[in-house]
Every structure is written in C-alpha cells, then in structure tokens.
Design an enzyme around this catalytic site. Structure first.
Site, PDB file in Angstrom:
ATOM      1  N   GLU A 261      29.124  82.365 -12.488  1.00 33.97           N
ATOM      2  CA  GLU A 261      28.762  80.931 -12.431  1.00 33.97           C
ATOM      3  C   GLU A 261      27.324  80.843 -12.906  1.00 33.97           C
ATOM      4  O   GLU A 261      26.385  80.964 -12.119  1.00 33.97           O
ATOM      5  CB  GLU A 261      28.881  80.418 -10.990  1.00 33.97           C
ATOM      6  N   CYS A 295      22.503  73.524 -11.579  1.00 39.72           N
ATOM      7  CA  CYS A 295      23.174  74.075 -12.758  1.00 39.72           C
ATOM      8  C   CYS A 295      23.807  72.942 -13.554  1.00 39.72           C
ATOM      9  O   CYS A 295      23.966  73.042 -14.763  1.00 39.72           O
ATOM     10  CB  CYS A 295      24.223  75.093 -12.340  1.00 39.72           C
TER      11      CYS A 295
HETATM   12  P1  NAD Z   1      18.452  84.136 -11.240  1.00 32.94           P
HETATM   13  O1  NAD Z   1      19.366  84.571 -12.316  1.00 32.94           O
HETATM   14  O2  NAD Z   1      17.018  84.409 -11.381  1.00 32.94           O
HETATM   15  O3  NAD Z   1      18.899  84.787  -9.841  1.00 32.94           O
HETATM   16  C1  NAD Z   1      20.175  84.554  -9.293  1.00 32.94           C
HETATM   17  C2  NAD Z   1      20.530  85.685  -8.347  1.00 32.94           C
HETATM   18  O4  NAD Z   1      20.750  86.865  -9.115  1.00 32.94           O
HETATM   19  C3  NAD Z   1      19.441  86.037  -7.332  1.00 32.94           C
HETATM   20  O5  NAD Z   1      20.019  86.368  -6.105  1.00 32.94           O
HETATM   21  C4  NAD Z   1      18.793  87.249  -7.962  1.00 32.94           C
HETATM   22  O6  NAD Z   1      18.136  88.080  -7.041  1.00 32.94           O
HETATM   23  C5  NAD Z   1      20.020  87.931  -8.558  1.00 32.94           C
HETATM   24  N1  NAD Z   1      19.730  88.898  -9.622  1.00 32.94           N
HETATM   25  C6  NAD Z   1      18.826  88.798 -10.601  1.00 32.94           C
HETATM   26  N2  NAD Z   1      18.871  89.903 -11.394  1.00 32.94           N
HETATM   27  C7  NAD Z   1      19.849  90.685 -10.896  1.00 32.94           C
HETATM   28  C8  NAD Z   1      20.381  91.957 -11.264  1.00 32.94           C
HETATM   29  N3  NAD Z   1      19.903  92.641 -12.305  1.00 32.94           N
HETATM   30  N4  NAD Z   1      21.387  92.462 -10.533  1.00 32.94           N
HETATM   31  C9  NAD Z   1      21.891  91.783  -9.481  1.00 32.94           C
HETATM   32  N5  NAD Z   1      21.415  90.600  -9.066  1.00 32.94           N
HETATM   33  C10 NAD Z   1      20.409  90.040  -9.769  1.00 32.94           C
HETATM   34  O7  NAD Z   1      18.701  82.561 -11.029  1.00 32.94           O
HETATM   35  P2  NAD Z   1      17.908  81.525 -10.115  1.00 32.94           P
HETATM   36  O8  NAD Z   1      16.591  81.227 -10.750  1.00 32.94           O
HETATM   37  O9  NAD Z   1      17.942  81.945  -8.702  1.00 32.94           O
HETATM   38  O10 NAD Z   1      18.866  80.250 -10.221  1.00 32.94           O
HETATM   39  C11 NAD Z   1      18.870  79.368 -11.294  1.00 32.94           C
HETATM   40  C12 NAD Z   1      19.977  79.697 -12.280  1.00 32.94           C
HETATM   41  O11 NAD Z   1      21.234  79.719 -11.611  1.00 32.94           O
HETATM   42  C13 NAD Z   1      20.124  78.625 -13.341  1.00 32.94           C
HETATM   43  O12 NAD Z   1      20.384  79.254 -14.569  1.00 32.94           O
HETATM   44  C14 NAD Z   1      21.314  77.818 -12.881  1.00 32.94           C
HETATM   45  O13 NAD Z   1      21.962  77.098 -13.894  1.00 32.94           O
HETATM   46  C15 NAD Z   1      22.164  78.882 -12.304  1.00 32.94           C
HETATM   47  N6  NAD Z   1      23.145  78.346 -11.367  1.00 32.94           N
HETATM   48  C16 NAD Z   1      24.454  78.272 -11.767  1.00 32.94           C
HETATM   49  C17 NAD Z   1      25.405  77.695 -10.922  1.00 32.94           C
HETATM   50  C18 NAD Z   1      26.840  77.570 -11.353  1.00 32.94           C
HETATM   51  O14 NAD Z   1      27.691  77.372 -10.479  1.00 32.94           O
HETATM   52  N7  NAD Z   1      27.167  77.688 -12.633  1.00 32.94           N
HETATM   53  C19 NAD Z   1      25.029  77.229  -9.660  1.00 32.94           C
HETATM   54  C20 NAD Z   1      23.698  77.341  -9.274  1.00 32.94           C
HETATM   55  C21 NAD Z   1      22.765  77.904 -10.143  1.00 32.94           C
END
Ligand code: NAD
Length: 507
Positions: A261, A295
């Site tokens: 997602e 998102c």
């Molecule tokens: P992010 O990608 O920085 O982090 C998201 C999660 O992934 C965090 O828990 C982070 O610690 C983890 N993470 C990061 N690198 C990782 C790795 N190498 N291995 C495992 N886990 C890892 O995102 P963010 O800044 O927290 O959130 C914003 C983003 O999330 C935006 O792009 C938004 O569109 C997206 N988002 C999507 C949805 C959806 O349902 N499509 C919903 C909410 C947010």
C-alpha cells in the site's frame, strides 16, 4: 497531555517490543517529538535483533494454537477489542494528534475507523467462504477452503499510525494469523497505546498471548530484519514507493507474500459542466486535509481550460480562510507537518517546482507567526504542466498542482500519465464523461470516484492502488483472501477412480 499518557499507559521511557508481555528491550533509544510544539514527549527503547527473535518465536508458537480456534471465536476477541477501543477513543484520538499532528477530529476519526474495522471483522469471521465446484468425475465432490497463513508482518506509515494497523490486524486476526507490527519510528507511542489496549482483552481470554505483537525500531534495522525473515509468511507494508520496492524485492527472494500500500499522486478531473461548489469542497478537503499527508491526498487538479481561472480564484479564497494552528484546538483545519525534515522536503520541492517552470499562485512559505513550533507551512497551489518531472512524484506535503485540460480525452490521458495509481475522481454531471472515466479506458487507479474527492475512503470497499502504488488491497470486500491460503479439495466417494480429461491409465 499528562492525563492522556497516564490513561493509555505511556511512560517517559517505554519498551519497544511486545509478545504477550513487554520485553526489557535493548535497542537504540528513539526520542519522540510532538510536531505541535517540537517538544520531546517520550522515549522508546527500540527492539534489538535478539528481542525480535523472541517476538517471532512467540508469534510462531501462538499461531499453532490460534489457527485451531474457530474463526467466530477469534471474531469474539476482535469484538472485545472494538469495545475496549470505544472506551479509549478520546484518549487515543488525542494521542494520534499529539504524536502525528493531524487535527483532533481526524485523530478521533482514525480511532473510529479502527472500531468500524473491528465490527466488520467480527461479521467476516462467519463469512470466510470458499466455493463449491462441479466435478467432471462421477461421485466426486470438489470445493475450496481457506486456511490461516501463519505469522504476518505489518509495517505501517506515520500518517495513519493506528487505523492502518487495524485494517490488517483485525482481518488477519479473524483469518487465524498471528502478527508482528512494526510501526513508523516517528509514531511509536500510538502503537504502544494500541497494544496495551489489546493486551487488556488478551489477558481476560483463554487464547495464546502472542497474537498481536509489536516491534519498534528503524526501517533500516528491525524493518529489514522483518522483511528478510523466512518465518514471516506475508508482509503487509504501507509507506513510500521506495520502501515498497525494497519490501517486494526482499520478499521475492524468499518467496514470501506481500500486500503493498504505497504512495499516490491522486488527481481530480473537473469538467466544464461540473458543480463547482462540490468540486471546491472536495479539492479543499483532499488537498489541505491532514496537511496534505494522506496517501489519498489530492495532488493534481486537471481542470477544464474554460473554468480554470474561475476555479483558481475560488480555491485561493477558500485556502485563505483555512484556520491553521494547534491541531488540538477546535476549529483548526490544518495542523503541522509531521517533523522538521518534512518541512525541508516541502521547501525543497517548491525550489524544484520553480526551476521547472511552475507558477506558485498561493502559499509557498513556512508559517512563523501564531504557531507553537517550526513544522507549520502554508498550503500551496501551483500552476504546472503535467509532464514536469516534479509532478510525477508524490511530495508528502500540502502542495496542489493545477493543470489545464482541453477535453475529457486529454483529461484521462494526463490523469493516467503518472507512475502511481491510488485514488482518482471526476466532477461532472455529464453521463458520458463519468462513464468514460470509469470504463476500461478510463482511470487506471484502484479507486475511482464520481462527484466525490480522492480522500476519505470507507472501510467496506477494498482499499489500494495500481502501478507504483503496489497493487495491494486491504480492509473491505474480499481483501481478507490475501491473509489466508487457498486449498482446492477433491473427494472421491465412489467405487471407481476415474481420471480427469478422460485420461485412461488401466493396467
Ligand atoms: P516510509 O516509507 O518512510 O515508512 C513507512 C514504514 O516503512 C515505516 O514503518 C518505516 O520504518 C518502514 N520502512 C522504511 N524502510 C524500510 C525497510 N528498508 N524495510 C522495512 N521497513 C521499512 O513512509 P512514511 O513517510 O511513514 O509514510 C508516508 C508514505 O506512506 C507516503 O508515500 C504515503 O502515500 C504512503 N502511504 C500509503 C498508504 C496506502 O494505503 N497506499 C497509506 C498511508 C501512507
């Protein structure tokens, strides 16, 4: 704040791992700041690799028991969690706002979404249906059934720090999986509070203790450990497209399942015949709500050239009347960005936009007056061309692009001409326009709406998007199937053993 923390069991320093009990964790200390006033609100001792191993082992042991408990009884546990969430709605909603910065009505709404998900999952626990097929062989019965998967990993983003967990956890729970939640390290306190609420229910029931587990740590450390772990059958990851790519690659290497997602670049098409008052409200909530950090945030308005100037004027006026400030205060509609790093991303994107020829027609600055901290920015409107490189990216801040279109064909072409495919909408009263938008040749997104904006989805539908948004589906409809494994069963109750397709193999 003190009262909220006390009621939810948040201490000055908190353990970052739970598996039926809280571990005395030994990972790095994570400091948690509130974006409201940049103050340090608590610390978390994150999970080390050793802590992670303990949690995984407990989750695997719990799975062996949990999978054999009938699904409606598993649903009963989720029902009780829903009741407990109702009791804590106010405090948890406040904590979401304090930790993440969204306005209080949205913080409370997020907890309501968890409650709604619990209700949905309880009903679902009696509806994990498989099909019966007509066998081509006499005296044979053929059907499919669904079995629990195992231990699953839930990685969540900062912007929906609690609701996204419930979309996964409540469905996975009734499906018979146990799970390990790795929340964003920007919002660990809400995850701890939720886990404490769940713990109250688990303690009261005769079920394994390690169903809903938690590990807190950075993506680059504990996150990487989780996604590369062969013991995890499915990773459901919510976050940026970059993160999703890493998850996908790591899971593919070990044949693990994924639900992705990821980021969106959501567009609203506004045609020349649209009800502009409706469109205005939808764009305003979609672009400014949650300070542009959903998102499904509206990032592009593809507007018919005949009405672009009129709409832009109305939008500027609406933007100027949005109260910005402390998200805990009533009447405030836009709070801060999540942290100072995101403010830099906002400013950096604006520099790039100007270099690429975008024209800022509203906003574009950090707010320094009448706010408590340094994370408040002006919502911004920019006139751009759809093919500018910056328009292809999701900048996770309240930046809205206005793009002129000449007709419905051009609108749909421009709309689909970005790498992401999450949410989309058209505003029109013309049946042909709306049907074209919803047709096979229309919007290429997972969500496509008519006369409703891009954000604020209901839980009953399957939520998710295509292309670089990752293709995953969560929450309603039949999204539950991703949390189970399908088995096709054929039973011969006759006295012969005929082969399918008429094949003969008699000696
Ligand atoms: P992010 O990608 O920085 O982090 C998201 C999660 O992934 C965090 O828990 C982070 O610690 C983890 N993470 C990061 N690198 C990782 C790795 N190498 N291995 C495992 N886990 C890892 O995102 P963010 O800044 O927290 O959130 C914003 C983003 O999330 C935006 O792009 C938004 O569109 C997206 N988002 C999507 C949805 C959806 O349902 N499509 C919903 C909410 C947010």
């Amino acid at each position: 704040m003190k009262e909220v923390f006390e009621k939810l069991g948040i201490s000055d320093v908190n353990s970052g791992a739970y598996c039926g009990e809280w571990l005395d964790t030994s990972g790095e200390i994570i400091e948690v700041f509130s974006p409201i006033d940049d103050s340090l609100i608590a610390k978390v001792k994150s999970a080390s690799e050793e802590d992670y191993e303990i949690v995984t082992q407990k989750a695997q042991e719990a799975f062996k028991i949990w999978r054999m408990i009938p699904a409606p009884q598993r649903g009963e546990i989720i029902r009780q969690i829903g009741l407990e969430l109702r009791k804590h709605k106010d405090n948890l909603g406040n904590l979401v706002t304090i930790e993440m910065g969204k306005i209080l009505t949205e913080g409370l709404g997020e907890v309501q979404e968890m409650i709604d998900m619990a209700d949905f999952a309880v009903g679902l626990s009696r509806q994990l249906y498989g099909l019966t097929m007509m066998s081509e062989r006499p005296s044979h019965r053929m059907y499919e059934q669904w079995h629990p998967l195992g231990v699953i990993g839930i990685i969540s983003a900062f912007n929906f720090p609690v609701a996204v967990w419930s979309w996964n956890a409540f469905i996975a729970g009734v499906c018979g999986d146990t799970m390990i939640w790795k929340p964003s390290s920007s919002t660990p306190l809400t995850a701890i509070a939720v886990t404490k609420i769940v713990h109250k229910v688990i303690e009261k029931n005769d079920v394994p203790k390690a169903i809903f587990n938690l590990v807190i740590g950075r993506g680059s450390t504990i996150g990487e450990r989780l996604i590369n772990d062969k013991a995890i059958q499915l990773i459901s990851a919510t976050g940026s497209c970059n993160m999703g790519k890493k998850v996908h690659q790591a899971a593919a290497k070990r044949y693990g399942g994924v639900i992705l997602e990821l980021g969106g670049n959501n567009g609203i098409i506004v045609m020349e015949d649209a009800n502009l008052e409706l469109a205005l409200k939808a764009v305003l909530f979609g672009a400014v709500g949650t300070a542009g950090q959903r998102c499904t945030t509206t990032r592009r308005v593809l507007i018919h050239e005949k009405i672009c100037d009129t709409f832009a004027e109305k939008l500027k006026k609406a933007y100027s009347s949005v109260p910005i400030g402390n998200p805990l205060n009533e009447g405030i509609l836009m709070g801060p960005l999540v942290d100072k790093a995101t403010v830099k991303i906002y400013l950096n994107a604006l520099d790039i936009i100007k270099e690429q020829g975008g024209e800022i027609i509203y906003g574009g600055k950090v707010i320094t007056e009448n706010v408590l901290g340094e994370c408040y920015v002006e919502p911004t409107i920019i006139l751009v061309k759809n093919d500018m490189p910056i328009v292809q990216e999701e900048t996770f801040a309240p930046i809205l692009y206005l793009i002129k279109i000449r007709d419905i064909d051009e609108a749909i072409k421009f709309h689909n001409d970005v790498p992401q495919g999450l949410s989309s909408a058209i505003f029109t009263n013309n049946l042909q326009y709306s049907e074209q938008f919803l047709s096979h040749a229309g919007s290429d997104c997972g969500i496509a709406n008519v006369n409703i904006g891009t954000s604020g989805a209901e839980i009953g539908g399957a939520f998710g998007g295509e292309k670089e948004t990752g293709g995953g589906r969560e929450a309603g409809s039949d999204a539950w199937k991703a949390y189970m494994r399908r088995q096709t069963n054929t039973i011969n109750w006759g006295k012969e053993i005929p082969l399918a397709q008429g094949v003969k193999f008699d000696v």
